[in-house]
Write a protein that holds these residues in place. Structure first.
Motif, short mmCIF file in Angstrom:
data_model
loop_
_atom_site.label_atom_id
_atom_site.label_comp_id
_atom_site.label_asym_id
_atom_site.label_seq_id
_atom_site.Cartn_x
_atom_site.Cartn_y
_atom_site.Cartn_z
N CYS A 844 11.32 -65.37 -47.83
CA CYS A 844 12.05 -65.02 -49.05
C CYS A 844 12.68 -63.64 -48.91
N ARG A 845 13.83 -63.48 -49.54
CA ARG A 845 14.42 -62.14 -49.64
C ARG A 845 13.57 -61.28 -50.56
N TYR A 846 13.74 -59.97 -50.47
CA TYR A 846 12.93 -59.04 -51.27
C TYR A 846 13.15 -59.30 -52.76
N GLY A 847 12.07 -59.37 -53.51
CA GLY A 847 12.16 -59.55 -54.95
C GLY A 847 12.10 -61.00 -55.40
N TYR A 848 11.98 -61.95 -54.45
CA TYR A 848 11.92 -63.36 -54.81
C TYR A 848 10.60 -63.96 -54.32
N ARG A 849 10.21 -65.07 -54.96
CA ARG A 849 8.96 -65.73 -54.58
C ARG A 849 9.23 -67.17 -54.17
N GLU A 850 8.30 -67.75 -53.44
CA GLU A 850 8.49 -69.09 -52.89
C GLU A 850 8.47 -70.14 -54.01
N LEU A 851 9.46 -71.04 -53.98
CA LEU A 851 9.53 -72.14 -54.94
C LEU A 851 9.16 -73.47 -54.29
N THR A 852 9.26 -73.55 -52.96
CA THR A 852 8.89 -74.77 -52.24
C THR A 852 7.63 -74.52 -51.44
N PRO A 853 6.89 -75.58 -51.03
CA PRO A 853 5.62 -75.39 -50.32
C PRO A 853 5.75 -74.54 -49.06
N LYS A 854 4.61 -73.97 -48.63
CA LYS A 854 4.57 -73.04 -47.50
C LYS A 854 5.15 -73.65 -46.23
N HIS A 855 4.83 -74.95 -46.00
CA HIS A 855 5.25 -75.55 -44.72
C HIS A 855 6.77 -75.69 -44.61
N THR A 856 7.51 -75.66 -45.77
CA THR A 856 8.97 -75.82 -45.71
C THR A 856 9.65 -74.60 -45.11
N PHE A 857 8.94 -73.46 -45.02
CA PHE A 857 9.53 -72.24 -44.47
C PHE A 857 9.49 -72.25 -42.93
N ARG A 858 8.91 -73.32 -42.37
CA ARG A 858 8.94 -73.52 -40.91
C ARG A 858 9.66 -74.85 -40.68
N ALA A 859 11.01 -74.81 -40.70
CA ALA A 859 11.84 -76.01 -40.67
C ALA A 859 12.11 -76.45 -39.23
N THR A 860 12.38 -77.76 -39.06
CA THR A 860 12.67 -78.34 -37.75
C THR A 860 14.07 -78.93 -37.75
N CYS A 861 14.83 -78.63 -36.71
CA CYS A 861 16.18 -79.18 -36.55
C CYS A 861 16.06 -80.65 -36.15
N ARG A 862 16.67 -81.53 -36.95
CA ARG A 862 16.62 -82.96 -36.64
C ARG A 862 18.03 -83.54 -36.67
N GLU A 863 18.57 -83.76 -35.46
CA GLU A 863 19.88 -84.37 -35.29
C GLU A 863 20.95 -83.70 -36.15
N GLY A 864 21.03 -82.39 -36.03
CA GLY A 864 22.08 -81.62 -36.70
C GLY A 864 21.77 -81.23 -38.13
N LYS A 865 20.62 -81.61 -38.65
CA LYS A 865 20.30 -81.33 -40.05
C LYS A 865 19.02 -80.51 -40.12
N VAL A 866 19.03 -79.55 -41.05
CA VAL A 866 17.85 -78.72 -41.30
C VAL A 866 17.65 -78.63 -42.81
N VAL A 867 16.43 -78.80 -43.28
CA VAL A 867 16.11 -78.72 -44.70
C VAL A 867 15.69 -77.29 -45.01
N TYR A 868 16.47 -76.62 -45.86
CA TYR A 868 16.20 -75.23 -46.20
C TYR A 868 15.15 -75.13 -47.30
N PRO A 869 14.22 -74.14 -47.21
CA PRO A 869 13.31 -73.88 -48.33
C PRO A 869 14.05 -73.12 -49.44
N ARG A 870 13.36 -72.91 -50.57
CA ARG A 870 13.97 -72.20 -51.70
C ARG A 870 13.05 -71.10 -52.21
N CYS A 871 13.68 -70.01 -52.66
CA CYS A 871 12.96 -68.92 -53.32
C CYS A 871 13.68 -68.61 -54.63
N GLY A 872 12.98 -68.03 -55.56
CA GLY A 872 13.60 -67.71 -56.85
C GLY A 872 12.86 -66.59 -57.55
#
Length: 872
Positions: A844-872
């Protein structure tokens, strides 16, 4: 001639467009060589056919490839055709169904089975069905894999399939984490959804002469429950408050309070107190006098309360007491008395608050040995009165709302009616005082005479007096005369010579944690005083104390204000906040909102608030939140060749309607639509399911006579021409107005056409029109693409072996990271591209907290697509 010819070619290019080079048809070939016709001119057509398992978009056995100004059309001449005729460990379709590349079919697996990756749909892709038509056994959960301390599974089943819920129960004296005697757990892919917990609990105790500071009905082990004794009572420790703790054997103590007493106070030696007793109960009054000609300074009486004696005891002075200077001015109020230069000891001054202001504390102050007792406080009264009450047979003089505290309005009665009661009513703390009555003048009751009235020649009890008659009388042994008026059958005041005993209350008490209201003035029966608590305290029970029977009644408490934890979340709604991100973060960390805090909600688009959108923090609890209710929908949209199964004027949020198509028509997708936030989801059209225009094939001919149309599901058989051989099915089928399939007739010589192209890749050798069996070609990928599969493809019996794939790299988007308030975890990581299966770590950028589960912040590239986590 050369120049002339060149000019002619230029003009042809200018007017006809760019010519087309020899086409490379992926999964197909031109029917004839045609080598001498290239480059081809615009609008020129060539016959082509597709490889086994592939068909043209028209789904015929052959079709035309057309040169256009933009290139060859169709762009994808050959599409994969998938056959669905069997589902392993699942429900097989009643008849063979064929689908074109990109089409999807929903399947049903047997219980305990699922498609790969828990999917329930298959898609026809270039390589065939994805996932394959095979249902695999899903994970089950076992009763032996879970142990419930102080509880048990209530069902007798030993194994549970995926997504199956089961109930567990707690032993007597134990409850679930949310205070219930039973709970639910679910069998998930990774095992049971949660470890059931049965915790020791204590039921709400019975309180004796005490009230609890919690409304809970059950309590966990080690929970502390605070209580306070009712007025006049205390616990065994001599305190008015106490605590009990929930333990393994129940509550640590009995929450009981006992009647409190006040002991004999320490007094001035010259002060006499009466009545004299060993102990005094709550409510007892102790009165004082001074001996030996001394002067009393202070209150002449005190009362025993649950917090002790109040007010302070007086003292006796031998010297002369002092007088007082001018009394102080009262903010937002004024004195009732005429101003004097000097006020004697014990002299009383009375105050009144200005309109719209309410008095808190004693409205009288007293001069005590040169010092004035505490001033009252005038606070603005925000409550206003509503509509003026109606008066039968009467009218109110014109007035303009709103009506604030202290405002008065005047009534009058109509002709032939007489007013009984006060002419004015006043707004007091948001409520009107009692209005008068208008009684018909000819129906006013008369008053009976009294023996105390002077004789008039007739017996007193037979004389009657009209309404509003004023009579005077004299009591025996008294020189002054008394007066009484007949008011609608009742004498006011009552005609009586008995001496009314005036009972005075001691000076009012100083309630703990209330603002200073010290006074030495006695009050008469029926008088009231309003209490004002200190800033961080809230009044509990009545706001006023009342002088009744010589004692103060209805003593309130000033309790400390308690803040609230995080406010309740609202489905489809958010909390409005005007505070900065810094303030929001501080509140979130503290997890506490001050008593009296108001928060409002806003609903998402398509939803409306069900009631008042504001919640208020009151003594540690939020008021009930509203609900975000989905907007209803009107009539569903009209579709051709179809009708709604059940029609209504209005539909609630989430409600579904189903379309029924006319005979010979069907939907190319779901037949139902749903009401979502005031709008309907898009309906599917009812399209014809019959097939016309039977396709023709260069390598096969029809075995029967052609018909005008074919019904959906109907099959048509073909036979191969003499120089072709059958290699699979020889039928095509009508499926929802489309012909699916083609006769599988292949060249008997076993040669291959040009190798098919692959996305984002190329062939390293020059293309040839024909390849003998055993020929090998090599594929490579473009930059930033990764090759998967065998790079060498072999021609066998007229078909190329499995083609490799070029997998796209993942590009990390700066714009998406900004929108999601995230950044790359490692500052040295500047990679723009990542290959398939590479791991990309975010934070997360400074001042924001995780909105998606912890494991989403370690994303895997799959055939050109990556699922980004969210912070807010």
């Amino acid at each position: 001639m050369k120049n002339c010819c060149g000019k002619t070619l230029f003009l042809l290019f200018l007017f006809q467009g760019k010519p087309c080079s020899y086409p490379v048809i992926k999964h197909g070939r031109l029917y004839y060589s045609y080598r001498g016709y290239f480059p081809a001119r615009v609008h020129q057509q060539f016959v082509y056919s597709c490889d086994h398992h592939f068909v043209p978009p028209s789904q015929r056995s052959w079709d035309h490839l057309t040169c256009t100004a933009e290139g060859w059309s169709p762009e994808e001449p050959c599409l994969r055709q998938c056959i669905f005729n069997y589902l392993e460990n699942g429900h097989t379709p009643h008849r063979e169904e064929k689908y074109l590349q990109g089409e999807t079919v929903r399947v049903r697996c047997y219980e305990g089975y699922s498609l790969q990756n828990d999917q329930n749909t298959m898609t026809c892709t270039e390589s065939g069905w994805s996932p394959p038509p095979r249902c695999i056994r899903v994970k089950t959960c076992s009763k032996s894999n879970i142990r419930i301390e102080n509880g048990f599974l209530s069902e007798s089943t030993f194994t549970y399939p995926l997504n199956k819920q089961t109930e567990y129960k707690c032993k007597p004296g134990y409850v679930t984490a949310d205070g219930k005697t039973s709970g639910l757990i679910t069998c998930l892919k990774n095992g049971w959804s949660a470890q059931p917990v049965c915790i020791k609990s204590c039921d709400r105790p019975v309180f004796e002469k005490a009230r609890v500071k919690s409304d809970g009905t059950w309590f966990r082990l080690n929970d502390r429950l605070d209580y306070e004794c009712v007025d006049g009572y205390e616990n065994r420790d001599g305190r008015t408050t106490g605590s009990i703790v929930c333990g393994q054997d129940g509550w640590s103590d009995k929450a009981a309070c006992y009647e409190r007493e006040c002991s004999i106070p320490e007094m001035d030696p010259y002060l006499n107190a009466y009545p004299r007793k060993e102990t005094y109960k709550v409510g007892d009054v102790l009165k004082f006098s001074c001996s030996q000609g001394r002067i009393m300074v202070g209150a002449d009486s005190v009362q025993c309360y649950h917090f002790g004696w109040s007010p302070k005891l007086p003292t006796c002075k031998v010297k002369k007491v002092k007088s007082c200077a001018l009394p102080p001015e009262l903010p937002n109020g004024k004195r009732k008395e005429i101003h004097k230069e000097e006020y004697a000891h014990n002299e009383v001054v009375e105050y009144a608050c200005n309109p719209k202001f309410l008095m808190k504390g004693s409205h009288k102050i007293q001069c005590v040995d040169g010092e004035w007792t505490a001033l009252p406080v005038c606070i603005e009264e925000e409550r206003t009165c509503g509509n003026i009450p109606d008066l039968d047979h009467g009218d109110v003089k014109p007035s303009v709302p709103p009506y604030h505290h202290g405002d008065s309005v005047e009534f009058s009665c109509r002709e032939a009616f007489t007013m009984i009661g006060p002419r004015f009513i006043t707004c007091i703390s948001g409520e009107w005082t009692q209005p008068p009555q208008c009684i018909a003048t000819d129906q006013l009751r008369k008053c009976k005479g009294s023996i105390l009235f002077p004789p008039e020649g007739r017996p007193a009890h037979k004389i009657e007096y009209d309404h509003n008659t004023n009579r005077s009388y004299q009591c025996r042994g008294k020189s002054e005369r008394k007066h009484s008026i007949c008011i609608n059958g009742e004498w006011d005041p009552k005609v009586d010579c008995k001496e009314a005993k005036i009972q005075l209350c001691p000076p009012p008490p100083q309630v703990p944690n209330a603002c200073d209201m010290t006074t030495t003035v006695n009050y008469q029966d029926g008088e009231k005083i309003s209490i004002l608590c200190k800033e961080n305290y809230l009044i509990q029970d009545a706001e006023e104390i009342v002088c009744k029977g010589g004692r103060w009644q209805s003593i309130p408490r000033c309790i400390e204000k308690i803040g609230c934890s995080q406010p309740p979340q609202l489905d489809h709604g958010t909390i409005n906040s005007s505070s900065s991100a810094e303030e929001r973060r501080e509140i979130h960390e503290q997890r506490l909102y001050a008593h009296g805090t108001k928060l409002s909600y806003t609903c998402e688009e398509g939803f409306e608030i069900s009631e008042n959108n504001v919640i208020i923090c009151h003594m540690g609890k939020w008021s009930s939140p509203p609900q975000c209710v989905g907007l209803p929908c009107g009539l569903p949209p009209y579709i051709q060749n179809g009708v709604i199964s059940h029609k209504k004027d209005s539909y609630q949020y989430g409600e579904e309607v189903t379309y029924d198509c006319d005979e010979g028509f069907g939907t190319d997708g779901p037949a139902s639509i749903r009401c979502l936030g005031g709008e309907w989801s898009r309906p599917q059209d009812c399209i014809s399911t019959n097939c016309v225009n039977l396709p023709t094939f260069e390598d096969a001919v029809l075995t029967d006579r052609e018909k005008d149309f074919y019904r959906s599901g109907e099959k048509v058989a073909f036979k191969c021409l003499s120089y072709y051989q059958l290699d699979g099915s020889n039928t095509i089928q009508c499926i929802k107005s489309k012909w699916i399939g083609r006769p599988a007739c292949r060249d008997s010589q076993g040669k291959c056409g040009p190798p098919p192209p692959i996305d984002n890749g190329y062939i390293t050798s020059l293309l040839k029109s024909v390849y003998p069996t055993g020929s090998i070609v090599e594929y490579r990928c473009q930059a930033y693409y990764e090759l998967r599969g065998n790079r060498n493809v072999v021609c066998r019996n007229g078909e190329w072996s499995q083609l490799p794939k070029c997998l796209e790299a993942c590009t990390v988007s700066e714009e998406t990271m900004r929108k999601h308030h995230i950044q790359l975890r490692w500052k040295h990581d500047k990679k723009i591209y990542s290959k398939t299966e590479d791991t990309i770590e975010f934070m997360c950028r400074y001042g924001y907290r995780e909105l998606t589960p912890k494991h989403t912040f370690r994303a895997t590239c799959r055939e050109g697509k990556v699922v980004y986590p969210r912070c807010g």
